[in-house]
Write a protein that holds these residues in place. Structure first.
Motif, PDB file in Angstrom:
ATOM      1  N   MET A 378       0.832  -1.198   0.000  1.00 29.14           N
ATOM      2  CA  MET A 378       0.000   0.000   0.000  1.00 29.14           C
ATOM      3  C   MET A 378       0.869   1.252   0.000  1.00 29.14           C
ATOM      4  O   MET A 378       1.752   1.411   0.842  1.00 29.14           O
ATOM      5  N   LEU A 379       0.580   2.155  -0.941  1.00 30.02           N
ATOM      6  CA  LEU A 379       1.346   3.389  -1.078  1.00 30.02           C
ATOM      7  C   LEU A 379       0.638   4.588  -0.472  1.00 30.02           C
ATOM      8  O   LEU A 379       1.280   5.519   0.008  1.00 30.02           O
ATOM      9  N   ALA A 380      -0.698   4.595  -0.547  1.00 30.30           N
ATOM     10  CA  ALA A 380      -1.433   5.780  -0.109  1.00 30.30           C
ATOM     11  C   ALA A 380      -2.903   5.451   0.063  1.00 30.30           C
ATOM     12  O   ALA A 380      -3.397   4.410  -0.395  1.00 30.30           O
ATOM     13  N   LYS A 381      -3.591   6.385   0.724  1.00 29.22           N
ATOM     14  CA  LYS A 381      -5.057   6.352   0.817  1.00 29.22           C
ATOM     15  C   LYS A 381      -5.559   7.699   0.314  1.00 29.22           C
ATOM     16  O   LYS A 381      -5.058   8.744   0.729  1.00 29.22           O
ATOM     17  N   ILE A 382      -6.536   7.658  -0.571  1.00 29.20           N
ATOM     18  CA  ILE A 382      -7.158   8.890  -1.062  1.00 29.20           C
ATOM     19  C   ILE A 382      -8.557   8.957  -0.483  1.00 29.20           C
ATOM     20  O   ILE A 382      -9.366   8.024  -0.653  1.00 29.20           O
ATOM     21  N   ILE A 383      -8.853  10.048   0.235  1.00 24.65           N
ATOM     22  CA  ILE A 383     -10.115  10.193   0.960  1.00 24.65           C
ATOM     23  C   ILE A 383     -10.828  11.450   0.490  1.00 24.65           C
ATOM     24  O   ILE A 383     -10.212  12.514   0.380  1.00 24.65           O
ATOM     25  N   VAL A 384     -12.126  11.317   0.216  1.00 25.73           N
ATOM     26  CA  VAL A 384     -12.914  12.467  -0.227  1.00 25.73           C
ATOM     27  C   VAL A 384     -14.170  12.573   0.622  1.00 25.73           C
ATOM     28  O   VAL A 384     -14.611  11.607   1.248  1.00 25.73           O
ATOM     29  N   HIS A 385     -14.778  13.765   0.619  1.00 27.47           N
ATOM     30  CA  HIS A 385     -16.001  14.022   1.367  1.00 27.47           C
ATOM     31  C   HIS A 385     -16.951  14.817   0.494  1.00 27.47           C
ATOM     32  O   HIS A 385     -16.533  15.670  -0.288  1.00 27.47           O
ATOM     33  N   GLY A 386     -18.245  14.513   0.614  1.00 32.21           N
ATOM     34  CA  GLY A 386     -19.252  15.243  -0.140  1.00 32.21           C
ATOM     35  C   GLY A 386     -20.516  15.404   0.671  1.00 32.21           C
ATOM     36  O   GLY A 386     -20.678  14.780   1.726  1.00 32.21           O
ATOM     37  N   ALA A 387     -21.410  16.239   0.166  1.00 29.58           N
ATOM     38  CA  ALA A 387     -22.665  16.487   0.881  1.00 29.58           C
ATOM     39  C   ALA A 387     -23.513  15.228   0.977  1.00 29.58           C
ATOM     40  O   ALA A 387     -24.267  15.042   1.932  1.00 29.58           O
ATOM     41  N   ASP A 388     -23.412  14.346  -0.031  1.00 28.47           N
ATOM     42  CA  ASP A 388     -24.135  13.073  -0.016  1.00 28.47           C
ATOM     43  C   ASP A 388     -23.279  12.038  -0.737  1.00 28.47           C
ATOM     44  O   ASP A 388     -22.169  12.332  -1.202  1.00 28.47           O
ATOM     45  N   ARG A 389     -23.795  10.816  -0.851  1.00 29.31           N
ATOM     46  CA  ARG A 389     -22.989   9.734  -1.428  1.00 29.31           C
ATOM     47  C   ARG A 389     -22.591  10.022  -2.869  1.00 29.31           C
ATOM     48  O   ARG A 389     -21.445   9.787  -3.270  1.00 29.31           O
ATOM     49  N   GLU A 390     -23.519  10.506  -3.672  1.00 34.02           N
ATOM     50  CA  GLU A 390     -23.206  10.742  -5.064  1.00 34.02           C
ATOM     51  C   GLU A 390     -22.177  11.864  -5.215  1.00 34.02           C
ATOM     52  O   GLU A 390     -21.278  11.789  -6.075  1.00 34.02           O
ATOM     53  N   ALA A 391     -22.265  12.883  -4.391  1.00 29.86           N
ATOM     54  CA  ALA A 391     -21.270  13.950  -4.430  1.00 29.86           C
ATOM     55  C   ALA A 391     -19.892  13.419  -4.044  1.00 29.86           C
ATOM     56  O   ALA A 391     -18.876  13.789  -4.641  1.00 29.86           O
ATOM     57  N   ALA A 392     -19.860  12.553  -3.044  1.00 28.32           N
ATOM     58  CA  ALA A 392     -18.586  11.953  -2.623  1.00 28.32           C
ATOM     59  C   ALA A 392     -18.026  11.057  -3.725  1.00 28.32           C
ATOM     60  O   ALA A 392     -16.814  11.048  -3.981  1.00 28.32           O
TER      61      ALA A 392
END
Length: 616
Positions: A378-392
């Motif tokens: 494992m080299l990295a983790k990419i994490i995102v956040h959004g207002a809802d699931r589809e936005a995320a």
């Protein structure tokens, strides 16, 4: 509060904990092996201590060397991260015996929850739902009713899919039990097995918990980790989509009850298998999980900071009523592996590395760094956040579009295609989906897009038309005056198909540059293209010489991954049959048998046990 923390780990989790120490005003102490002398976590920490040679058994897995590093550096507390020693109860016992603070649960709790059979018994006492279990007999069989199949045979100790077999009919049970016993004994030194009813097409949902020494036990809601390959998580998200409130409440209340039953402290995760309105306890992980960032993103809680608070003996700063879910978060793990060749581990040196700017990236990998087969890929983790699931989800696709690694094969393109798929968008992927024929499209390398080839050709034309300090360096030759004569570019794709382009002027680019959704890296031999996370190599044909490669014939058995030769089972002159194992190669906790492609006689053995071999 203690004032210094030694991080008994490496890579991105070590970097993550060092940053938490910096924010808390704590002195951070890194440890490193020979292979990690120049690693990012070593450079970031306030102090770094060398703990031994590259093999993990002689460095990161050595309790004695970790404790000696703590003693010489004056560390007051030790954080185990995850992997390595994080779930071995002898480690916190040794830490306590040395008069230091272990940032995690107690050794006794780790003993209780570290075995699946013991954890199941505790869960039953706490009223946590469990699926039906069947007893093994002394003769190796089991009392499984005919209508109970399929069942799951699994090792009571350890995890990671080792010692685990799905059995679909009674005639397969004895063989599966024998195989699982051998694998469990080899991997964990314990061949104790459990047999439980197997839940087809189930979802993996887990609850983040944390408890202090003052009797406060909190859940920080749940994560869905159903997108798995061979029991290894691929995409994680929080909160879990498409759960009824009744099931959600069951998961939360059961997790808290289990923690109270066993006297749990610090951070942990309770895992469940969910299908419809049914939820069954799987196991408890007595450590911080790789996927903890998605919980942090939806709650605003820094779990590592809270681990410090608990380990210091203080009360948790919030109550259950203070915790709320905000939006939706997703995480993918970037691995050095080839998803189109069975996800085999890869190695190499990164010529270029670009991480997305509009996402949280937990990594310890950058341009010029090498990936070896000594540790987890494992080299990295990419994490995102959004207002809802589809936005995320859209944010995740965009983040992967802006991720590019050249020089080391990774799973980035596979992850991007999966995140953008209708199947993932619909939230209908279960734990076995990626291992089924339904996912074949995603484990087959796509063809390179025409737009990507043209962009690569345009970059090569620009490089060729830029003479730098040599007026005769331009591909169309040098002249005193007159219009640009134009440049012809031919690039061959990975299948050897030639693509021809002619350009007049107005070139743009550089030797390596990133644009919307793609990365291009040019060199005299061609262009590496990363398009939507997926890499391709386009080469410039040289009529004066061959490719420089010697192609392996069908009779040659080559290693499909870089690694260490564990075993050679044949000798020159020996007759072999199709499918016979000729040797074993190991890399990054994966063993692979090399088998004869057909009947024949071994003419040459070029492998030596213990030798390091490159891919091919």
């Amino acid at each position: 509060m203690f004032s210094s923390v030694l991080i008994a780990n490496r890579g991105e989790i070590a970097v993550r904990i060092i940053r938490a120490c910096q924010e808390a005003g704590l002195r951070s102490i890194a440890v490193y092996s020979d292979a990690d002398r120049d690693a990012p976590h070593v450079r970031m920490a306030d102090e770094a201590v060398h703990i031994g040679p590259t093999p993990a058994a002689e460095s990161y897995l050595s309790i004695e060397r970790i404790l000696e590093a703590a003693r010489t550096s004056g560390a007051e507390a030790i954080h185990p991260g995850y992997g390595f020693l994080s779930e071995r109860s002898e480690f916190p016992r040794a830490v306590a015996a040395a008069g230091l603070i272990f940032i995690g649960p107690t050794a006794d709790v780790m003993d209780s929850m570290g075995r699946k059979d013991h954890a199941r018994a505790i869960a039953e006492k706490a009223g946590v739902p469990v699926n039906p279990r069947y007893d093994l007999r002394d003769d190796g069989g089991a009392d499984v009713p005919a209508d109970a199949y399929p069942v799951l045979v699994k090792a009571a100790a350890g995890g990671g899919g080792k010692g685990m077999r799905v059995v679909r009919e009674a005639g397969e049970l004895a063989q599966a039990v024998a195989a699982a016993r051998r694998e469990a004994a080899s991997a964990f030194g314990d061949d104790t097995l459990l047999i439980e009813q197997y839940v087809e097409s189930g979802r993996h949902v887990e609850v983040q918990v944390i408890a202090d020494t003052h009797g406060n036990v909190l859940h920080l809601f749940e994560r869905d980790c159903s997108v798995q390959r061979r029991h290894q998580k691929v995409i994680e998200e929080a909160p879990a989509p498409n759960l009824s409130e009744a099931v959600r409440d069951t998961l939360h209340s059961s997790s808290v009850a289990l923690c109270r039953q066993v006297g749990y402290t610090n951070a942990g995760t309770v895992e469940f298998l969910v299908k419809g309105d049914d939820a069954f306890f799987l196991e408890m992980n007595t450590r911080l999980q790789v996927e903890h960032p998605v919980t942090e993103e939806i709650t605003g809680v820094d779990l590592v900071q809270w681990q410090f608070v608990v380990a210091a003996g203080d009360e948790l700063p919030l109550s259950q009523d203070d915790l709320h879910v905000h939006g939706h978060a997703m995480e993918v793990r970037i691995y050095a592996e080839d998803p189109y060749r069975g996800f085999l581990p890869q190695a190499g040196r990164a010529r270029e590395v670009f991480w997305p700017e509009d996402a949280r990236v937990d990594h310890a990998f950058s341009r010029g760094q090498s990936v070896s087969t000594a540790y987890d890929p494992m080299l990295a983790k990419i994490i995102v956040h959004g207002a809802d699931r589809e936005a995320a989800r859209h944010a995740l696709v965009d983040a992967l579009d802006h991720t590019g690694i050249v020089g080391v094969t990774t799973n980035t393109g596979f992850l991007r295609r999966l995140a953008a798929s209708e199947e993932f968008a619909g939230g209908a992927i279960h734990t076995g989906w990626l291992d089924s024929e339904a996912s074949a499209e995603f484990t087959t390398k796509p063809d390179i897009e025409a737009e990507a080839i043209e962009a690569a050709a345009r970059l090569m034309a620009w490089v060729a038309a830029t003479p730098d300090e040599d007026p005769f360096g331009a591909a169309d030759s040098w002249r005193m005056g007159g219009p640009h004569a134009g440049i012809h570019v031919q690039l061959n794709d990975e299948q050897g198909v030639a693509h021809n382009f002619s350009f007049v002027n107005n070139f743009h680019g550089a030797g390596a540059y990133r644009e919307e959704g793609h990365l291009l890296v040019a060199d005299p031999g061609g262009v590496d293209v990363v398009w939507h996370g997926q890499p391709w190599r386009l080469t410039v044909p040289d009529p004066m010489r061959g490719t420089g490669h010697v192609a392996a014939t069908d009779a040659e058995v080559v290693s499909p991954m870089p690694g260490t030769v564990l075993e050679v089972t044949v000798a020159e002159g020996e007759s072999v049959t199709a499918g016979q194992t000729l040797g074993m190669v190991e890399a990054m906790k994966m063993e692979l048998a090399l088998k004869a492609p057909y009947d024949g006689i071994v003419s040459k053995v070029g492998a030596v046990v213990g030798a390091q071999v490159p891919l091919g």
